[in-house]
Motif scaffolding. Sequence first.
Motif, mmCIF file in Angstrom:
data_model
loop_
_atom_site.group_PDB
_atom_site.id
_atom_site.type_symbol
_atom_site.label_atom_id
_atom_site.label_comp_id
_atom_site.label_asym_id
_atom_site.label_seq_id
_atom_site.Cartn_x
_atom_site.Cartn_y
_atom_site.Cartn_z
ATOM 1 N N ALA A 31 0.825 -1.221 0.000
ATOM 2 C CA ALA A 31 0.000 0.000 0.000
ATOM 3 C C ALA A 31 0.851 1.258 0.000
ATOM 4 O O ALA A 31 0.487 2.270 -0.610
ATOM 5 C CB ALA A 31 -0.915 -0.008 1.217
ATOM 6 N N LYS A 207 -4.565 -3.616 -6.239
ATOM 7 C CA LYS A 207 -5.760 -3.763 -5.410
ATOM 8 C C LYS A 207 -6.568 -4.953 -5.905
ATOM 9 O O LYS A 207 -6.352 -5.444 -7.021
ATOM 10 C CB LYS A 207 -6.630 -2.514 -5.458
ATOM 11 C CG LYS A 207 -7.219 -2.215 -6.837
ATOM 12 C CD LYS A 207 -8.060 -0.955 -6.816
ATOM 13 C CE LYS A 207 -8.586 -0.598 -8.216
ATOM 14 N NZ LYS A 207 -9.587 -1.561 -8.710
ATOM 15 N N LEU A 212 -12.600 -7.893 -0.330
ATOM 16 C CA LEU A 212 -13.767 -7.267 0.298
ATOM 17 C C LEU A 212 -14.987 -8.190 0.356
ATOM 18 O O LEU A 212 -15.946 -7.890 1.076
ATOM 19 C CB LEU A 212 -14.154 -6.001 -0.476
ATOM 20 C CG LEU A 212 -13.274 -4.766 -0.266
ATOM 21 C CD1 LEU A 212 -13.515 -3.743 -1.375
ATOM 22 C CD2 LEU A 212 -13.524 -4.153 1.105
ATOM 23 N N ASN A 216 -16.316 -7.722 4.355
ATOM 24 C CA ASN A 216 -17.220 -6.579 4.480
ATOM 25 C C ASN A 216 -18.077 -6.710 5.744
ATOM 26 O O ASN A 216 -18.868 -7.637 5.874
ATOM 27 C CB ASN A 216 -18.121 -6.510 3.239
ATOM 28 C CG ASN A 216 -19.129 -5.381 3.309
ATOM 29 O OD1 ASN A 216 -19.048 -4.497 4.168
ATOM 30 N ND2 ASN A 216 -20.098 -5.404 2.406
ATOM 31 N N LEU A 287 -8.914 -3.675 -2.036
ATOM 32 C CA LEU A 287 -7.919 -3.554 -0.982
ATOM 33 C C LEU A 287 -6.596 -4.106 -1.493
ATOM 34 O O LEU A 287 -6.543 -4.812 -2.502
ATOM 35 C CB LEU A 287 -8.359 -4.330 0.266
ATOM 36 C CG LEU A 287 -9.727 -3.977 0.874
ATOM 37 C CD1 LEU A 287 -9.995 -4.851 2.095
ATOM 38 C CD2 LEU A 287 -9.809 -2.508 1.254
ATOM 39 N N THR A 290 -5.598 -8.889 2.528
ATOM 40 C CA THR A 290 -6.711 -9.346 3.359
ATOM 41 C C THR A 290 -6.714 -8.612 4.691
ATOM 42 O O THR A 290 -5.717 -8.627 5.414
ATOM 43 C CB THR A 290 -6.596 -10.856 3.626
ATOM 44 O OG1 THR A 290 -6.590 -11.554 2.386
ATOM 45 C CG2 THR A 290 -7.762 -11.334 4.467
ATOM 46 N N PRO A 291 -7.830 -7.950 5.057
ATOM 47 C CA PRO A 291 -7.911 -7.317 6.377
ATOM 48 C C PRO A 291 -8.278 -8.375 7.419
ATOM 49 O O PRO A 291 -9.277 -9.064 7.295
ATOM 50 C CB PRO A 291 -9.046 -6.295 6.211
ATOM 51 C CG PRO A 291 -9.924 -6.903 5.163
ATOM 52 C CD PRO A 291 -9.031 -7.715 4.251
ATOM 53 N N LEU A 299 -9.884 -2.634 7.461
ATOM 54 C CA LEU A 299 -10.273 -2.420 6.070
ATOM 55 C C LEU A 299 -9.720 -1.098 5.545
ATOM 56 O O LEU A 299 -9.188 -1.036 4.431
ATOM 57 C CB LEU A 299 -11.796 -2.426 5.924
ATOM 58 C CG LEU A 299 -12.413 -3.774 5.529
ATOM 59 C CD1 LEU A 299 -12.483 -4.701 6.730
ATOM 60 C CD2 LEU A 299 -13.796 -3.583 4.939
ATOM 61 N N MET A 302 -6.008 -1.208 4.848
ATOM 62 C CA MET A 302 -5.636 -1.961 3.642
ATOM 63 C C MET A 302 -6.203 -1.340 2.363
ATOM 64 O O MET A 302 -6.076 -1.908 1.289
ATOM 65 C CB MET A 302 -6.134 -3.398 3.762
ATOM 66 C CG MET A 302 -5.471 -4.233 4.845
ATOM 67 S SD MET A 302 -3.701 -4.517 4.566
ATOM 68 C CE MET A 302 -2.985 -3.403 5.781
ATOM 69 N N THR A 303 -6.841 -0.184 2.485
ATOM 70 C CA THR A 303 -7.422 0.497 1.311
ATOM 71 C C THR A 303 -6.360 1.354 0.626
ATOM 72 O O THR A 303 -5.706 2.163 1.273
ATOM 73 C CB THR A 303 -8.600 1.388 1.729
ATOM 74 O OG1 THR A 303 -9.596 0.585 2.361
ATOM 75 C CG2 THR A 303 -9.209 2.077 0.516
ATOM 76 N N HIS A 308 -10.875 5.181 -0.500
ATOM 77 C CA HIS A 308 -11.553 5.087 0.787
ATOM 78 C C HIS A 308 -13.051 5.365 0.675
ATOM 79 O O HIS A 308 -13.866 4.674 1.303
ATOM 80 C CB HIS A 308 -10.911 6.042 1.803
ATOM 81 C CG HIS A 308 -9.599 5.546 2.336
ATOM 82 N ND1 HIS A 308 -8.410 5.763 1.691
ATOM 83 C CD2 HIS A 308 -9.299 4.820 3.444
ATOM 84 C CE1 HIS A 308 -7.426 5.210 2.382
ATOM 85 N NE2 HIS A 308 -7.938 4.625 3.452
ATOM 86 N N VAL A 311 -14.788 2.276 -0.812
ATOM 87 C CA VAL A 311 -14.916 1.185 0.164
ATOM 88 C C VAL A 311 -16.002 1.504 1.184
ATOM 89 O O VAL A 311 -16.857 0.670 1.501
ATOM 90 C CB VAL A 311 -13.564 0.925 0.859
ATOM 91 C CG1 VAL A 311 -13.738 -0.026 2.046
ATOM 92 C CG2 VAL A 311 -12.556 0.354 -0.122
#
Length: 622
Positions: A31, A207, A212, A216, A287, A290-291, A299, A302-303, A308, A311
Amino acid sequence: MQESIQKFGRALSGMVMPNIGAFIAWGIITALFIPTGWYPNEKLASLVDPMVTYLLPLLIGYTGGRAVAGARGGVLGAIATSGVIVGAGIPMFIGAMIMGPLGGYIIKKFDESIDGKIPSGFEMLINNFSAGIIGAILALLAYIAIGPIVLLLNNFLRAGVETIVTAGILPIASIFIEPAKILFLNNAINHGVLGPIGIQEAQTTGKSIFFLLESNPGPGLGILLAYWMFAKGTAKDSAPGATIIHFLGGIHEIYFPYVLMNPLLVLAVIAGGMSGVAVFSLLGAGLVATPSPGSIFALLAMTPKGLHLAVLAGILTSTIVSFLVASVFVKRAAGRMDDSQLSKAQETMRDLKRTPNTSVSKTTIAGNDLKKIIYACDAGMGSSAMGASTLRNKFKKAGFNVSVTNCAIEAIPADAQVVVTHEKLAERAVKASPQAEHIFVKDFLQNNVFEILSERLANVKTAPILETETPKNQPDSSSMLKKENIKLNCPSTDKETAIREAGKLLFKSGYVEEDYIEAMIARENDITTYIGKGIAIPHGVSSAKEKIKKSGIVVLQYPDGVQFGDDTAYLVIGIAGLGNEHLNILANIATAIESDEDGGEDIVAKLRKTDKIEDIYHIFTM
């Protein structure tokens, strides 16, 4: 079929979950430093490919092999995984999940075949060379045969996924993902399937939307908000705390019982999931990794830069849709809700996620010979004491003349016939008492040890019950539990904070030295102190007894609960015990629960909700 799928899912996630820190580290570096990252840096970005190509698959392979055959299996799993890594041009997560356990399995079978046959003095030579030779063969096999097969399978799956994405039908995946999460396949789906696909996509585009799909929090948040707004009783009262744990803490499993209470709510999470994925797709959300856990903070961390709002829009949409659909069903069922429904749903959840809670070793003591049972735990201070008291009470009611005591594992007496201990302590218990029959449990209070043993004793003539197991001539309970050390209506928090609060109370009351608090955390990290029926009894590891000044107990009431792994504790009982002085109070708790016609559920429900310190004090010191 369902159990087999769950076992397979646990196996997949079990190889990834211990290494989540490494995945997060890779995600952070990605990121920050790739060309589209927050701070592009070509030199630092050179870490990205080696980590995802070599480090992460090797960790998975090692973990998979270790799960099968210990550290030796882990080494073979890593060696075997190196073959599929070199033989492919993509991150070999699927290959690692195959070769890791395979390497562990083969070395385990080899070790079993030569057990007891190695000449004295040649153990190290044979062990090292056998691992090297088998590892070399597995690496070559993986490179020549397994790698190309996995690569072909991977390309086929990737092509199918790309077709789904191109056709714009990715939201349909929620029809399968959301119900599977409720059946505790969430980690398997996230880390075993979607994660590897997402990592390959993120490696090229920076990404991936696949990170997600399962993580989520919106669908679960909508369910909990509907209960908060429209439910009644315990379900309504517990929803606010569950909402915080789910959305901010990332423990999604906490909303599963609320769906199990009313299975029609699966339609709400599916609708929420589909709408969220549709928005993610429309806005190009994704992302970088994996969050885990699935907290809103994880989340957002990891964006990637600039996404943002996309998401958050998907999460908000899925929350609203899930809430609106769930509200219809929750309102309709509100009039029929009672406090027992949530407890039953939580028990169903435990049944879905767990294997049977009791297992027995091969050695079996006949009923007419069974005279001495030992409950053993790490420190012999709390968990085993309550388990022993509960079992002793059951034997007394049934009229069986059997001695039931508790102790630390290292202090198991030589004449112990049956030893009951937690499954995570199995190896130590067997080593400490190899002559005994061993019964391994998941919870010290919620198990079927009595049913297992009473079947053997059913035809044995009963006799006067032994009374020597219960501690005699102990100090007054009031010296160990003071009313000012009973704290009501504590706000829901994470288990480490709850344990620290209990430890601080023990320290301030002069029961322990301040270092004992860290020993309590260490004990929890080693093995959970949740003992069943909504009760946790955190205490220090056995080596920390020197930090105890005098026996004492503190009680913290959490009406909305504290998550101890998969379980929810409403009473957190901090313990500092010198000798057996504190056992009277623990015996009182166990006796009160056991004497309850509903198996302790009414007692725990009362203690969970009461706003009177006297209620707790009376039960604990009666």
